[in-house]
Design a protein around this motif. Sequence first.
Motif, PDB file in Angstrom:
ATOM      1  N   GLY A  21       0.832  -1.203   0.000  1.00 49.35           N
ATOM      2  CA  GLY A  21       0.000   0.000   0.000  1.00 49.35           C
ATOM      3  C   GLY A  21       0.859   1.242   0.000  1.00 49.35           C
ATOM      4  N   TYR A  22       0.210   2.366   0.241  1.00 49.90           N
ATOM      5  CA  TYR A  22       0.893   3.653   0.163  1.00 49.90           C
ATOM      6  C   TYR A  22       1.143   4.274   1.532  1.00 49.90           C
ATOM      7  N   GLU A  23       0.500   3.707   2.568  1.00 42.61           N
ATOM      8  CA  GLU A  23       0.672   4.201   3.934  1.00 42.61           C
ATOM      9  C   GLU A  23       0.869   3.018   4.868  1.00 42.61           C
ATOM     10  N   PRO A  24       1.691   3.179   5.915  1.00 42.94           N
ATOM     11  CA  PRO A  24       1.911   2.082   6.861  1.00 42.94           C
ATOM     12  C   PRO A  24       0.597   1.626   7.490  1.00 42.94           C
ATOM     13  N   GLY A  25       0.396   0.312   7.514  1.00 45.80           N
ATOM     14  CA  GLY A  25      -0.784  -0.240   8.155  1.00 45.80           C
ATOM     15  C   GLY A  25      -2.068  -0.135   7.359  1.00 45.80           C
ATOM     16  N   ARG A  26      -1.973   0.349   6.103  1.00 47.02           N
ATOM     17  CA  ARG A  26      -3.176   0.482   5.276  1.00 47.02           C
ATOM     18  C   ARG A  26      -2.929  -0.130   3.891  1.00 47.02           C
ATOM     19  N   PRO A  27      -2.789  -1.454   3.847  1.00 46.54           N
ATOM     20  CA  PRO A  27      -2.508  -2.108   2.561  1.00 46.54           C
ATOM     21  C   PRO A  27      -3.680  -1.979   1.602  1.00 46.54           C
ATOM     22  N   ARG A  28      -3.354  -1.867   0.311  1.00 43.84           N
ATOM     23  CA  ARG A  28      -4.370  -1.765  -0.740  1.00 43.84           C
ATOM     24  C   ARG A  28      -4.569  -3.092  -1.472  1.00 43.84           C
ATOM     25  N   ILE A  29      -3.531  -3.930  -1.466  1.00 44.04           N
ATOM     26  CA  ILE A  29      -3.620  -5.230  -2.134  1.00 44.04           C
ATOM     27  C   ILE A  29      -3.117  -6.323  -1.194  1.00 44.04           C
ATOM     28  N   GLY A  49      -9.643   1.021  -9.527  1.00 46.25           N
ATOM     29  CA  GLY A  49      -9.493   0.943  -8.073  1.00 46.25           C
ATOM     30  C   GLY A  49      -9.299  -0.460  -7.543  1.00 46.25           C
ATOM     31  N   ALA A  50      -9.162  -1.438  -8.454  1.00 42.92           N
ATOM     32  CA  ALA A  50      -9.036  -2.836  -8.013  1.00 42.92           C
ATOM     33  C   ALA A  50      -7.677  -3.139  -7.403  1.00 42.92           C
ATOM     34  N   GLY A  51      -6.646  -2.382  -7.821  1.00 42.11           N
ATOM     35  CA  GLY A  51      -5.299  -2.625  -7.317  1.00 42.11           C
ATOM     36  C   GLY A  51      -4.297  -2.974  -8.390  1.00 42.11           C
ATOM     37  N   LYS A  52      -4.671  -2.792  -9.669  1.00 44.03           N
ATOM     38  CA  LYS A  52      -3.736  -3.131 -10.761  1.00 44.03           C
ATOM     39  C   LYS A  52      -2.492  -2.247 -10.721  1.00 44.03           C
ATOM     40  N   SER A  53      -2.693  -0.931 -10.613  1.00 45.59           N
ATOM     41  CA  SER A  53      -1.546  -0.018 -10.597  1.00 45.59           C
ATOM     42  C   SER A  53      -0.691  -0.228  -9.354  1.00 45.59           C
ATOM     43  N   THR A  54      -1.339  -0.518  -8.218  1.00 47.96           N
ATOM     44  CA  THR A  54      -0.590  -0.797  -6.989  1.00 47.96           C
ATOM     45  C   THR A  54       0.242  -2.062  -7.163  1.00 47.96           C
ATOM     46  N   THR A  55      -0.321  -3.051  -7.830  1.00 54.97           N
ATOM     47  CA  THR A  55       0.425  -4.282  -8.104  1.00 54.97           C
ATOM     48  C   THR A  55       1.649  -3.999  -8.956  1.00 54.97           C
TER      49      THR A  55
END
Length: 241
Positions: A21-29, A49-55
């Motif tokens: 994710g982009y912040e500690p303790g707040r995972p997106r994927i 918003g599914a998490g493709k870019s984060t992946t």
Amino acid sequence: MMEIGKQYGPLVLEVDIEEAGYEPGRPRIHNIHFNVSAGELLGLIGPNGAGKSTTIKTVMGLLKDAKAEVKIAGNPPRYAYVPEQPVYYDDLTLWEHLDLAAAAFGLDDDYFEKQATRLLQQFGMEHVRDGLPGGFSKGMKQKMMLMIGFLSEPDIYIVDEPFIGLDPRATKDFLTLLDQERQRGAGILMSTHVLDTAEKICDSFVLISGGRVTTKGNLEDIRSAAGLSGASLFDCFDALI
């Protein structure tokens, strides 16, 4: 589309993401695992918003708050990243961008000249060889990103939404180059919303929704998961999401 019984080469990308994710303790994927083999084109698909870019950012090692292990082939690893949004320097021409990328990749001058000239011709960009990209259309900027990615002939391509802004001719040229690179043995991880094209060109898929893998495999695997025999990827996507 995947050929039944098609054989691939060794793995060129191994992705094991526990969370990111982009912040500690707040995972997106969470719990995203897949591999790409030499000669394989894997489509990363999912809604906004599914998490493709984060992946993809996790694969690239761009997120510090990630628990993940990513292995890229080569020593050193040889990969090319083509971003969704073009990135460029305002005061460098198209040719100078290619030259800078060649220096970063460690390409020799003769090889660079040959590759860059071929790509300019392939994408119909010879007339703006010495132009500044700030004055390019969105599609021309995207072509520049694709040319930079194809310049070094890496083991793995990581491509994020490549079809945005491309006209039909540029799309055809891009797909031709992808096929050539796969024949050479390169693997490709491609995130895309263009499902009709993905169905035709991808060997396998990873469908992400809500930051997790919903299903993965070839088109028949996706149809089986959706319970829709013979359905299009679009219809399977709709059913699974």
